[in-house]
Design a protein around this motif. Structure first.
Motif, PDB file in Angstrom:
ATOM      1  N   PRO A  60      63.967  50.697  92.920  1.00 44.86           N
ATOM      2  CA  PRO A  60      64.724  51.946  93.100  1.00 44.86           C
ATOM      3  C   PRO A  60      66.171  51.811  92.621  1.00 44.86           C
ATOM      4  CG  PRO A  60      64.481  50.813  95.208  1.00 44.86           C
ATOM      5  CD  PRO A  60      63.712  50.001  94.201  1.00 44.86           C
ATOM      6  N   HIS A  61      66.565  52.725  91.761  1.00 46.08           N
ATOM      7  CA  HIS A  61      67.935  52.777  91.259  1.00 46.08           C
ATOM      8  C   HIS A  61      68.367  54.236  91.168  1.00 46.08           C
ATOM      9  CE1 HIS A  61      67.706  48.563  89.999  1.00 46.08           C
ATOM     10  NE2 HIS A  61      68.982  48.617  89.659  1.00 46.08           N
ATOM     11  N   ALA A  62      69.668  54.456  91.130  1.00 44.55           N
ATOM     12  CA  ALA A  62      70.223  55.779  90.849  1.00 44.55           C
ATOM     13  C   ALA A  62      71.524  55.581  90.092  1.00 44.55           C
ATOM     14  CB  ALA A  62      70.450  56.569  92.131  1.00 44.55           C
ATOM     15  N   PHE A  63      71.682  56.329  88.999  1.00 48.17           N
ATOM     16  CA  PHE A  63      72.923  56.240  88.234  1.00 48.17           C
ATOM     17  C   PHE A  63      73.080  57.515  87.422  1.00 48.17           C
ATOM     18  CE2 PHE A  63      69.535  54.305  85.776  1.00 48.17           C
ATOM     19  CZ  PHE A  63      69.707  54.773  84.492  1.00 48.17           C
ATOM     20  N   THR A  64      74.281  57.740  86.893  1.00 48.04           N
ATOM     21  CA  THR A  64      74.531  58.911  86.071  1.00 48.04           C
ATOM     22  C   THR A  64      74.592  58.502  84.603  1.00 48.04           C
ATOM     23  OG1 THR A  64      76.919  58.662  86.440  1.00 48.04           O
ATOM     24  CG2 THR A  64      75.726  60.237  87.828  1.00 48.04           C
ATOM     25  N   TYR A  65      74.036  59.379  83.781  1.00 46.52           N
ATOM     26  CA  TYR A  65      74.004  59.158  82.333  1.00 46.52           C
ATOM     27  C   TYR A  65      74.877  60.249  81.711  1.00 46.52           C
ATOM     28  CZ  TYR A  65      72.054  58.918  77.585  1.00 46.52           C
ATOM     29  OH  TYR A  65      71.901  58.812  76.231  1.00 46.52           O
ATOM     30  N   ASP A  66      76.034  59.853  81.187  1.00 51.85           N
ATOM     31  CA  ASP A  66      76.954  60.859  80.660  1.00 51.85           C
ATOM     32  C   ASP A  66      77.716  60.395  79.427  1.00 51.85           C
ATOM     33  OD1 ASP A  66      78.446  58.987  81.963  1.00 51.85           O
ATOM     34  OD2 ASP A  66      79.539  60.391  83.245  1.00 51.85           O
ATOM     35  N   PRO A  67      77.053  59.705  78.487  1.00 48.20           N
ATOM     36  CA  PRO A  67      77.776  59.328  77.263  1.00 48.20           C
ATOM     37  C   PRO A  67      78.064  60.548  76.396  1.00 48.20           C
ATOM     38  CG  PRO A  67      75.453  58.806  77.031  1.00 48.20           C
ATOM     39  CD  PRO A  67      75.645  59.271  78.450  1.00 48.20           C
TER      40      PRO A  67
ATOM     41  N   ALA B  38      68.782  66.269  86.797  1.00 48.75           N
ATOM     42  CA  ALA B  38      68.298  64.941  87.144  1.00 48.75           C
ATOM     43  C   ALA B  38      67.015  64.622  86.393  1.00 48.75           C
ATOM     44  CB  ALA B  38      68.066  64.826  88.648  1.00 48.75           C
ATOM     45  N   VAL B  39      66.826  63.330  86.146  1.00 51.23           N
ATOM     46  CA  VAL B  39      65.574  62.783  85.626  1.00 51.23           C
ATOM     47  C   VAL B  39      65.026  61.832  86.680  1.00 51.23           C
ATOM     48  CG1 VAL B  39      64.479  61.392  83.832  1.00 51.23           C
ATOM     49  CG2 VAL B  39      66.351  62.933  83.238  1.00 51.23           C
ATOM     50  N   LEU B  40      63.792  62.060  87.104  1.00 49.06           N
ATOM     51  CA  LEU B  40      63.142  61.216  88.094  1.00 49.06           C
ATOM     52  C   LEU B  40      62.062  60.401  87.403  1.00 49.06           C
ATOM     53  CD1 LEU B  40      64.579  63.401  89.802  1.00 49.06           C
ATOM     54  CD2 LEU B  40      62.611  63.377  91.349  1.00 49.06           C
ATOM     55  N   HIS B  41      62.010  59.087  87.676  1.00 51.93           N
ATOM     56  CA  HIS B  41      61.000  58.254  87.022  1.00 51.93           C
ATOM     57  C   HIS B  41      60.579  57.123  87.954  1.00 51.93           C
ATOM     58  CE1 HIS B  41      63.327  54.548  85.931  1.00 51.93           C
ATOM     59  NE2 HIS B  41      64.362  55.359  85.960  1.00 51.93           N
ATOM     60  N   GLY B  42      59.653  56.308  87.464  1.00 49.07           N
ATOM     61  CA  GLY B  42      59.149  55.170  88.232  1.00 49.07           C
ATOM     62  C   GLY B  42      59.021  53.953  87.344  1.00 49.07           C
ATOM     63  N   HIS B  43      57.826  53.316  87.355  1.00 45.38           N
ATOM     64  CA  HIS B  43      57.385  52.270  86.436  1.00 45.38           C
ATOM     65  C   HIS B  43      57.825  50.865  86.839  1.00 45.38           C
ATOM     66  CE1 HIS B  43      55.712  50.470  82.927  1.00 45.38           C
ATOM     67  NE2 HIS B  43      56.882  50.149  82.382  1.00 45.38           N
ATOM     68  N   LYS B  44      59.090  50.625  87.115  1.00 44.30           N
ATOM     69  CA  LYS B  44      59.566  49.263  87.346  1.00 44.30           C
ATOM     70  C   LYS B  44      59.460  48.806  88.805  1.00 44.30           C
ATOM     71  CE  LYS B  44      61.042  47.898  83.229  1.00 44.30           C
ATOM     72  NZ  LYS B  44      60.503  46.702  82.556  1.00 44.30           N
TER      73      LYS B  44
ATOM     74  N   PRO C 115      77.085  65.318  83.196  1.00 45.69           N
ATOM     75  CA  PRO C 115      76.407  64.157  83.791  1.00 45.69           C
ATOM     76  C   PRO C 115      74.969  64.499  84.147  1.00 45.69           C
ATOM     77  CG  PRO C 115      78.548  64.510  84.808  1.00 45.69           C
ATOM     78  CD  PRO C 115      78.263  65.716  83.969  1.00 45.69           C
ATOM     79  N   LEU C 116      74.071  63.585  83.824  1.00 47.27           N
ATOM     80  CA  LEU C 116      72.654  63.711  84.126  1.00 47.27           C
ATOM     81  C   LEU C 116      72.312  62.557  85.059  1.00 47.27           C
ATOM     82  CD1 LEU C 116      69.855  65.047  83.436  1.00 47.27           C
ATOM     83  CD2 LEU C 116      69.702  63.386  81.560  1.00 47.27           C
ATOM     84  N   MET C 117      71.815  62.852  86.242  1.00 47.07           N
ATOM     85  CA  MET C 117      71.514  61.781  87.188  1.00 47.07           C
ATOM     86  C   MET C 117      70.115  61.257  86.930  1.00 47.07           C
ATOM     87  SD  MET C 117      72.498  61.562  91.135  1.00 47.07           S
ATOM     88  CE  MET C 117      72.342  60.009  92.028  1.00 47.07           C
ATOM     89  N   VAL C 118      70.002  59.949  86.856  1.00 44.44           N
ATOM     90  CA  VAL C 118      68.725  59.279  86.642  1.00 44.44           C
ATOM     91  C   VAL C 118      68.342  58.567  87.937  1.00 44.44           C
ATOM     92  CG1 VAL C 118      67.456  57.597  85.254  1.00 44.44           C
ATOM     93  CG2 VAL C 118      69.267  58.967  84.199  1.00 44.44           C
ATOM     94  N   ILE C 119      67.159  58.903  88.459  1.00 47.28           N
ATOM     95  CA  ILE C 119      66.739  58.384  89.759  1.00 47.28           C
ATOM     96  C   ILE C 119      65.403  57.676  89.589  1.00 47.28           C
ATOM     97  CG2 ILE C 119      66.156  58.976  92.140  1.00 47.28           C
ATOM     98  CD1 ILE C 119      67.827  61.560  91.726  1.00 47.28           C
ATOM     99  N   ALA C 120      65.393  56.354  89.785  1.00 47.67           N
ATOM    100  CA  ALA C 120      64.167  55.570  89.738  1.00 47.67           C
ATOM    101  C   ALA C 120      63.590  55.483  91.138  1.00 47.67           C
ATOM    102  CB  ALA C 120      64.445  54.172  89.187  1.00 47.67           C
ATOM    103  N   GLY C 121      62.291  55.723  91.236  1.00 50.77           N
ATOM    104  CA  GLY C 121      61.688  55.860  92.551  1.00 50.77           C
ATOM    105  C   GLY C 121      61.136  54.613  93.184  1.00 50.77           C
ATOM    106  N   GLY C 122      61.187  53.446  92.552  1.00 46.60           N
ATOM    107  CA  GLY C 122      60.523  52.299  93.144  1.00 46.60           C
ATOM    108  C   GLY C 122      59.026  52.546  93.215  1.00 46.60           C
ATOM    109  N   SER C 123      58.348  51.876  94.114  1.00 46.93           N
ATOM    110  CA  SER C 123      56.909  52.077  94.299  1.00 46.93           C
ATOM    111  C   SER C 123      56.637  52.426  95.749  1.00 46.93           C
ATOM    112  CB  SER C 123      56.119  50.818  93.927  1.00 46.93           C
ATOM    113  OG  SER C 123      54.761  50.960  94.332  1.00 46.93           O
TER     114      SER C 123
END
Length: 514
Positions: free
Chosen positions: A278-285, A269-275, A296-304
């Motif tokens: 909150p979102h969650a999705f998989t990155y698997d191209p 997983a990759v955890l991030h913020g900034h925007k 598959p690599l899960m991308v998790i945006a944390g909101g604020s």
């Protein structure tokens, strides 16, 4: 014990705390501009700690300092991840508040500083300054205090971070001895007011290469068995919901190389913020001219968790994530369960509630199973034409089995269990051929997995149309479905049994190496 077969990790993911003038948990400001009394207004630390303690009381005290005395791997581990914008304007008092939050939050959860991981955001540097060292001096002092405290606990020399080279803040935290590897990635290294990097993140190729080399230096077996997380502030991949109109649509510069490297090392997983969204999705191209397996690599945006500046969208509120990861290296399968918690400060009529009534509630659950795919297996065996004389008897047996269950068939899904003491979870249900004339729905189903499971699951049709049940287990088992038709007349009452097998994946299988 898990016999080194799986890893279980609880991750408290907070981002964009924004300690400073725009911190959502500041005391109320009076009409004369002076801050009001703090009594009754919870701090971010108190609010989140109370919510976590109520929701997951069992995660306390599962930090690195609680490793078993024999030096083995803990069955359960809890960590805290902070993905940038700890401050509003990178001022020393704001960093002091962030430091106090980290220490208080860790102590409240029974964790140590080695259980806290942090990366900087674009608000954590003095981006008006022309010189790199001036932009990064305050954050480096803040981070060095944390790194020094961790080094004392590890008995190692404290690393030094020169503000002239903020790229060095991109590094691997190797805790593979206890099943965890964390990549702390500084995507704000080039942020500077009045430049193209003012609003975008960037990770240069030298930093990516350094991460790659640090990962290769870790013992391959330990690396494969560890849960692997990457922390970054800016969005490494952009969905439409993460884009700001008029603010550009860029992901992190060199994100393709960064994500490709993380996938090659099988990060989960990759955890991030900034925007602040909150979102969650998989990155698997997968590129057709490479031989990379699908990982598959899960991308998790944390909101604020703490800013007053939120997107103007229905339901927008402060959030944080509780991420639970179960990793089975032998399978290989990872289950990633993300619960996003939203802060409630208004009542049903939209009025601001007094601080003591503020609380968190679940906004969304995202439960995903990530599996590394293998190349298609070659077809084995041969085929033969059906022989009516030979096969008719078997066909009658198949038809009798269909008739005995009145076209109701047990099916099973197997995935990693979120129970730290168990390996897998078997989800069972009844699938039926409802379009057939001889289909009859059962009134109840009793699920049994043998004497090691003393409770038999009894599910009636009005409770669950598919008669769903689940078992957590640590080895293979045969699950029995007892189907009952409870007719009022004796002649209408009927029962039958059917079976499904719960496999323990990974034993004796040839798994593609990392």
């Amino acid at each position: 014990m898990n016999e080194d077969r799986w890893r279980h990790l609880n991750v408290l993911h907070l981002s964009d705390l924004h300690f400073g003038d725009k911190h959502a948990f500041n005391p109320v400001v009076a009409p004369d501009g002076a801050p009001g009394a703090v009594r009754g207004r919870p701090t971010l630390f108190e609010s989140v700690l109370s919510d976590v303690g109520r929701l997951l009381p069992g995660i306390r005290g599962h930090g690195l300092d609680a490793v078993p005395e024999d030096g083995g791997v803990p069955e359960e581990r809890t960590i805290v991840t902070l993905t940038g914008d700890l401050t509003e304007r990178a001022q020393t008092p704001q960093f002091d508040l962030a430091q106090t939050f980290m220490q208080s939050f860790a102590a409240g959860l029974g964790l140590g500083l080695r259980d806290i991981f942090v990366v900087p955001g674009n608000h954590d540097l003095s981006y008006d300054e022309a010189a790199t060292a001036d932009r990064w001096a305050r954050y480096c002092r803040f981070y060095e205090r944390h790194a020094e405290a961790v080094s004392r606990l590890n008995g190692s020399a404290a690393p030094r971070f020169q503000p002239e080279t903020p790229q060095a803040l991109t590094r691997i935290i190797d805790q593979s001895d206890v099943g965890l590897i964390v990549a702390e990635i500084n995507s704000s290294a080039y942020v500077q007011r009045g430049t193209a990097d003012e609003r975008r993140g960037q990770v240069d190729e030298e930093a990516i290469d350094a991460l790659d080399e640090q990962l290769k230096a870790i013992d391959e077996g330990k690396r494969r068995r560890s849960i692997r997380l990457a922390l970054i502030h800016h969005h490494p991949a952009v969905l439409p919901g993460l884009a700001d109109p008029g603010e550009g649509y860029d992901a992190v510069v060199n994100a393709d190389q960064l994500l490709g490297m993380l996938k090659r090392h099988a990060f989960h997983a990759v955890l991030h913020g900034h925007k602040h969204t909150p979102h969650a999705f998989t990155y698997d191209p997968v590129c057709a001219w490479t031989r990379d397996p699908v990982r598959p690599l899960m991308v998790i945006a944390g909101g604020s968790a703490g800013s007053t500046e939120l997107r103007r969208e229905p339901g927008a509120t402060n959030t944080y994530n509780i991420v639970r990861i179960k990793w089975h290296p032998d399978a290989p399968q990872a289950r990633i369960h993300v619960e996003t918690r939203g802060h409630v400060i208004h009542d049903e009529d939209g009025r601001l509630m007094p601080g003591p009534r503020w609380h968190w509630q679940m906004l969304r659950l995202d439960d995903r199973l990530l599996s590394a795919t293998r190349s298609p297996a070659p077809r084995a065996g041969t085929t033969r034409k059906r022989d009516p004389q030979h096969d008719e008897a078997y066909e009658r047996e198949r038809a009798n089995a269909i008739a005995s269950t009145r076209r109701n068939f047990p099916v099973i899904e197997v995935m990693p269990s979120l129970d730290p003491q168990q390996g897998y979870e078997a989800r069972v249900r009844i699938e039926a051929q409802t379009d057939k004339l001889d289909y009859v729905a059962p009134d109840r189903v009793e699920w049994s997995a043998g004497p090691l499971f003393p409770e038999i699951h009894v599910v009636r049709r009005d409770q669950s149309p598919q008669f769903n049940a689940r078992f957590s287990y640590h080895g293979p088992m045969l699950i029995q479905a007892r189907l009952y038709w409870d007719g009022e007349l004796e002649a209408d009452r009927y029962e039958c049994q059917a079976y499904v097998f719960a496999h323990f994946p990974g034993r004796g299988e040839q798994i593609e190496p990392d």
